[in-house]
Design a protein around this motif. Sequence first.
Motif, PDB file in Angstrom:
ATOM      1  N   LYS A 463       0.805  -1.225   0.000  1.00 12.35           N
ATOM      2  CA  LYS A 463       0.000   0.000   0.000  1.00 12.35           C
ATOM      3  C   LYS A 463       0.835   1.271   0.000  1.00 12.35           C
ATOM      4  O   LYS A 463       0.341   2.335  -0.355  1.00 12.35           O
ATOM      5  N   GLY A 464       2.072   1.182   0.436  1.00 11.08           N
ATOM      6  CA  GLY A 464       2.911   2.374   0.397  1.00 11.08           C
ATOM      7  C   GLY A 464       3.594   2.671   1.708  1.00 11.08           C
ATOM      8  O   GLY A 464       3.408   1.971   2.716  1.00 11.08           O
ATOM      9  N   SER A 465       4.389   3.738   1.679  1.00  6.59           N
ATOM     10  CA  SER A 465       5.167   4.147   2.851  1.00  6.59           C
ATOM     11  C   SER A 465       5.046   5.645   3.054  1.00  6.59           C
ATOM     12  O   SER A 465       4.729   6.392   2.128  1.00  6.59           O
ATOM     13  N   ALA A 466       5.305   6.069   4.292  1.00  8.98           N
ATOM     14  CA  ALA A 466       5.316   7.498   4.631  1.00  8.98           C
ATOM     15  C   ALA A 466       6.528   7.762   5.516  1.00  8.98           C
ATOM     16  O   ALA A 466       6.593   7.278   6.648  1.00  8.98           O
ATOM     17  N   PHE A 467       7.500   8.489   4.974  1.00 12.20           N
ATOM     18  CA  PHE A 467       8.677   8.891   5.741  1.00 12.20           C
ATOM     19  C   PHE A 467       8.437  10.299   6.282  1.00 12.20           C
ATOM     20  O   PHE A 467       8.085  11.213   5.521  1.00 12.20           O
ATOM     21  N   THR A 468       8.606  10.474   7.576  1.00 12.35           N
ATOM     22  CA  THR A 468       8.372  11.766   8.224  1.00 12.35           C
ATOM     23  C   THR A 468       9.643  12.193   8.955  1.00 12.35           C
ATOM     24  O   THR A 468      10.238  11.406   9.691  1.00 12.35           O
ATOM     25  N   PHE A 469      10.061  13.434   8.726  1.00 15.32           N
ATOM     26  CA  PHE A 469      11.196  13.973   9.474  1.00 15.32           C
ATOM     27  C   PHE A 469      10.866  15.381   9.943  1.00 15.32           C
ATOM     28  O   PHE A 469      10.013  16.063   9.364  1.00 15.32           O
ATOM     29  N   THR A 470      11.509  15.784  11.022  1.00 18.44           N
ATOM     30  CA  THR A 470      11.278  17.105  11.620  1.00 18.44           C
ATOM     31  C   THR A 470      12.591  17.876  11.673  1.00 18.44           C
ATOM     32  O   THR A 470      13.673  17.290  11.704  1.00 18.44           O
ATOM     33  N   ILE A 471      12.470  19.211  11.693  1.00 15.69           N
ATOM     34  CA  ILE A 471      13.633  20.076  11.875  1.00 15.69           C
ATOM     35  C   ILE A 471      13.241  21.226  12.790  1.00 15.69           C
ATOM     36  O   ILE A 471      12.063  21.572  12.909  1.00 15.69           O
ATOM     37  N   GLN A 472      14.240  21.798  13.449  1.00  9.18           N
ATOM     38  CA  GLN A 472      14.050  22.998  14.250  1.00  9.18           C
ATOM     39  C   GLN A 472      14.561  24.191  13.442  1.00  9.18           C
ATOM     40  O   GLN A 472      15.681  24.159  12.937  1.00  9.18           O
ATOM     41  N   THR A 473      13.753  25.229  13.308  1.00 10.03           N
ATOM     42  CA  THR A 473      14.136  26.369  12.492  1.00 10.03           C
ATOM     43  C   THR A 473      13.458  27.617  13.037  1.00 10.03           C
ATOM     44  O   THR A 473      12.941  27.624  14.149  1.00 10.03           O
ATOM     45  N   SER A 474      13.446  28.677  12.248  1.00  8.31           N
ATOM     46  CA  SER A 474      12.755  29.913  12.619  1.00  8.31           C
ATOM     47  C   SER A 474      12.318  30.603  11.340  1.00  8.31           C
ATOM     48  O   SER A 474      12.831  30.328  10.253  1.00  8.31           O
ATOM     49  N   ALA A 475      11.356  31.509  11.475  1.00 10.73           N
ATOM     50  CA  ALA A 475      10.870  32.236  10.309  1.00 10.73           C
ATOM     51  C   ALA A 475      11.939  33.195   9.804  1.00 10.73           C
ATOM     52  O   ALA A 475      12.655  33.825  10.585  1.00 10.73           O
ATOM     53  N   GLY A 476      12.081  33.284   8.479  1.00 12.71           N
ATOM     54  CA  GLY A 476      13.087  34.155   7.886  1.00 12.71           C
ATOM     55  C   GLY A 476      12.701  35.619   7.995  1.00 12.71           C
ATOM     56  O   GLY A 476      11.523  35.984   8.030  1.00 12.71           O
ATOM     57  N   THR A 477      13.716  36.454   8.063  1.00 16.39           N
ATOM     58  CA  THR A 477      13.488  37.902   8.188  1.00 16.39           C
ATOM     59  C   THR A 477      14.180  38.697   7.086  1.00 16.39           C
ATOM     60  O   THR A 477      13.849  39.858   6.872  1.00 16.39           O
ATOM     61  N   LYS A 478      15.160  38.092   6.398  1.00 20.64           N
ATOM     62  CA  LYS A 478      15.866  38.824   5.354  1.00 20.64           C
ATOM     63  C   LYS A 478      14.953  39.071   4.162  1.00 20.64           C
ATOM     64  O   LYS A 478      14.055  38.278   3.872  1.00 20.64           O
ATOM     65  N   GLU A 479      15.229  40.162   3.472  1.00 18.48           N
ATOM     66  CA  GLU A 479      14.470  40.471   2.262  1.00 18.48           C
ATOM     67  C   GLU A 479      15.117  39.739   1.102  1.00 18.48           C
ATOM     68  O   GLU A 479      16.232  40.049   0.672  1.00 18.48           O
ATOM     69  N   LEU A 480      14.415  38.722   0.588  1.00 20.19           N
ATOM     70  CA  LEU A 480      14.925  37.942  -0.519  1.00 20.19           C
ATOM     71  C   LEU A 480      14.450  38.533  -1.841  1.00 20.19           C
ATOM     72  O   LEU A 480      13.768  39.556  -1.884  1.00 20.19           O
ATOM     73  N   LYS A 481      14.816  37.863  -2.917  1.00 22.81           N
ATOM     74  CA  LYS A 481      14.386  38.301  -4.237  1.00 22.81           C
ATOM     75  C   LYS A 481      12.870  38.333  -4.293  1.00 22.81           C
ATOM     76  O   LYS A 481      12.204  37.337  -4.005  1.00 22.81           O
ATOM     77  N   PRO A 482      12.268  39.480  -4.606  1.00 28.99           N
ATOM     78  CA  PRO A 482      10.805  39.574  -4.570  1.00 28.99           C
ATOM     79  C   PRO A 482      10.152  38.651  -5.587  1.00 28.99           C
ATOM     80  O   PRO A 482      10.672  38.431  -6.676  1.00 28.99           O
ATOM     81  N   THR A 483       9.031  38.103  -5.198  1.00 28.81           N
ATOM     82  CA  THR A 483       8.263  37.257  -6.097  1.00 28.81           C
ATOM     83  C   THR A 483       7.043  38.020  -6.591  1.00 28.81           C
ATOM     84  O   THR A 483       6.530  38.907  -5.922  1.00 28.81           O
ATOM     85  N   VAL A 484       6.621  37.645  -7.778  1.00 28.00           N
ATOM     86  CA  VAL A 484       5.452  38.312  -8.365  1.00 28.00           C
ATOM     87  C   VAL A 484       4.197  37.749  -7.727  1.00 28.00           C
ATOM     88  O   VAL A 484       3.947  36.548  -7.770  1.00 28.00           O
ATOM     89  N   THR A 485       3.437  38.601  -7.068  1.00 32.33           N
ATOM     90  CA  THR A 485       2.183  38.176  -6.453  1.00 32.33           C
ATOM     91  C   THR A 485       1.022  38.812  -7.207  1.00 32.33           C
ATOM     92  O   THR A 485       1.140  39.906  -7.750  1.00 32.33           O
ATOM     93  N   HIS A 486      -0.066  38.139  -7.227  1.00 30.31           N
ATOM     94  CA  HIS A 486      -1.236  38.595  -7.973  1.00 30.31           C
ATOM     95  C   HIS A 486      -2.386  38.788  -7.001  1.00 30.31           C
ATOM     96  O   HIS A 486      -2.781  37.854  -6.291  1.00 30.31           O
ATOM     97  N   PHE A 487      -2.900  39.987  -6.961  1.00 32.37           N
ATOM     98  CA  PHE A 487      -3.976  40.318  -6.031  1.00 32.37           C
ATOM     99  C   PHE A 487      -5.293  39.747  -6.554  1.00 32.37           C
ATOM    100  O   PHE A 487      -5.753  40.105  -7.647  1.00 32.37           O
TER     101      PHE A 487
END
Length: 760
Positions: A463-487
């Motif tokens: 039937k299949g498999s499910a591999f799950t892994f976790t990491i500890q991180t934090s939300a980014g704050t740097k201004e990266l290359k802007p992405t095109v967003t559509h309102f």
Amino acid sequence: MQPNNDYQTYKYALQAEVKERSDRLMDYFLVAYALTGLGLAAYYDTWVMAICITGLCLTAYYSVKIALPKSDLYQYVLSAVLGIFMAQFIYQMHGMFEMHFFAFIGSAVLITYQNWKLQIPVFVVVGLHHATFGYLQNQGIEGMYVTQLDSFDLQTIIIHLLLTCIIFYISGLWAYQLKKYGTAQLKQAIKLGELQKEAVLIEEIKQREEALAVYNKKLLQSNQELEMARHEADEARQEAEKANQAKSIFLAMMSHEIRTPMNGVIGMSGLLAETALTEQQRTYTDTINNCGENLLVLINNILDFSKIEAGSMELEREDFNLFYCIEDVLDMFSKQASQKGIELAYIIDRHVPAQIVADKVRLQQILTNLVSNALKFTTHGEVVVKAALTNKANDGTISLSFEVKDTGIGIPPEKIDRLFKAFTQVDSSTTRKYGGTGLGLVICEKLAGLMGGSISVQSTPGKGSAFTFTIQTSAGTKELKPTVTHFMGDQAGKKVLVIDDHATNRAILKNQLENWKLVPVIVQSGHEAVDMLQGGLKPDLIITDAQMPDMDGVQLAQQVKQQYPGIPIILLSSIGDEHARQHASLFSYILNKPIKQDDLSRYVFNSLHLKAQPVNEEKTTKSRLSPDFGERNPLRILIAEDNKINQNVIMHILGKLGYQPQVVENGLEAVAACRKNTYDLILMDMQMPDMDGLEATVVIRKALGHQPVIIALTANTMQGDREECLLAGMNDYISKPVKVEELMDKLQQWHNFLEHTPIQ
């Protein structure tokens, strides 16, 4: 601190014992008092008084004692009860003088509680009784008995009261002294016990000192032996460090020696793929390139495992877009998934921040390994990557959970424990169907641990498999290359008809469209969609899968366009689906799977907002190596590389990009070339004869006025390579085999940098 605790413990125990003993004594006295009252009643015919007063007194005492077992209130009630019994006996005996002694008896009995305050209630009762009844009797009122005398003289009353006060005072003083001296004795007993313990301890110390004296010589001898062992251990440790250093040098050398020819294999096969080839030649070229890439993966796994085992793996911490990170991984497998007919998708929970701070390369390494395994062991169905937020701490740290789930062959329960053991596989037989080193999942487990998480697996055979892994991180704050967003605010409430036979894709599209405030209408077949349209549904947009049973996306679009030509249609197609692209005129856009959020946003926005006319999204495959790249990013480039194969690879790539680089074979020649000519950028190999790349960089930085951008080219992958390059004065770092996309990204990045802040 301990003696005080012992004192309190013994004190409470002693008080409890005194209280229990006195309570038992009082029970006997109360029985005696009650029987005395009843006996006097029989003689003097005062039954009513005896029964009523005795009953009330006993009821009051035992009621308070039972209702408040932890309180001392019942003792004060007892004190008053004893005074009342005295008044009863005096009345029954018509003021007989001897009955007054019952007050003194009660006062004496209360001493056993060792509480002088218990004398107060009985004293008050006796005082009130004598004063009240004495006054009434002296006034000639009948039935009031305090004494058998007809009248009192003042001297008799004063003497009587003084004696009464003295008796109660002495009883209270006695109770106080009993408690005081009992406490003092308790302290002395505790102190004596402590002294006895100290004496025992001193005796034990003496015995131990004697034992220590006996073993002292043996210890001195053992110390000498330990010193010799320590010296030998130091020598062994130094030998181990030398061996480990030799191992690291060997790994770096082997990495360099292996990657150098691999650079030629992959680089030249990539260049060959950019030329005009027959189908058979292209097949051979792709095979060479794929084999080279697979071999490089195996080499990287072995080197990564060695670094992790040696404790030399260090993680980067950088801001990056998680959506793009996962999409880049899935892009690598989109063609493979399409060829196998497997749905490849990802779902990111809306609570997960789009930008996080972590090691992007290592996160993609884990995802790449898990997705690759999932596709390898899956012949039909789907492979889905999910990301979710599992915890958010007050300090901003977040826990992310990633799941890679497939519908493949699954793993037998008895073999799951072998997954995360080095150099082992579920199927380790020589006739196994699936290859590999057995290191991929081990490295994934180690990397997840380095990122503060763990990895686990759940699987059902067939039937299949499910591999799950976790990491500890934090939300980014740097201004990266802007992405095109559509309102999408102006499009809120518009209906979008979604047709897909795959449940996961339907769920992804439904969730995304609802986030944009659109109204998705979800169906799972073309016939069902046609029925809804004929039933009066008027959608503003249709999104349909290309491959569906009974009626595919092209057939559905043909039927819809005949009846509703104004409805824009977006087709979800797999890479290589030529049938769909032959009918591209039916669709506003053709979106390759796996679905990318930005592309879907742009296509939906354009379809709803601009009412885009049907366009042909089929694009001829353009060569990545376009000569206009050099025109758009002009640079004067010097290549410092001693290996002829690598020289040819890099020169051909740069030539295809429109550059005319100069080549030198060692660091001395690179320094000499920089003295004669001005270069914007140098691709500097790390290991060269006569003068290596690091030495050449140091000389260039110190001796030359014009400073070019220097990018290191190295096949080394050991810890400290990047830091060593930067400390020597290099600006950037590219590992071998050189990847065309990475090289182009570096050239464009540093061209843009030089345009705004040229290096002097």
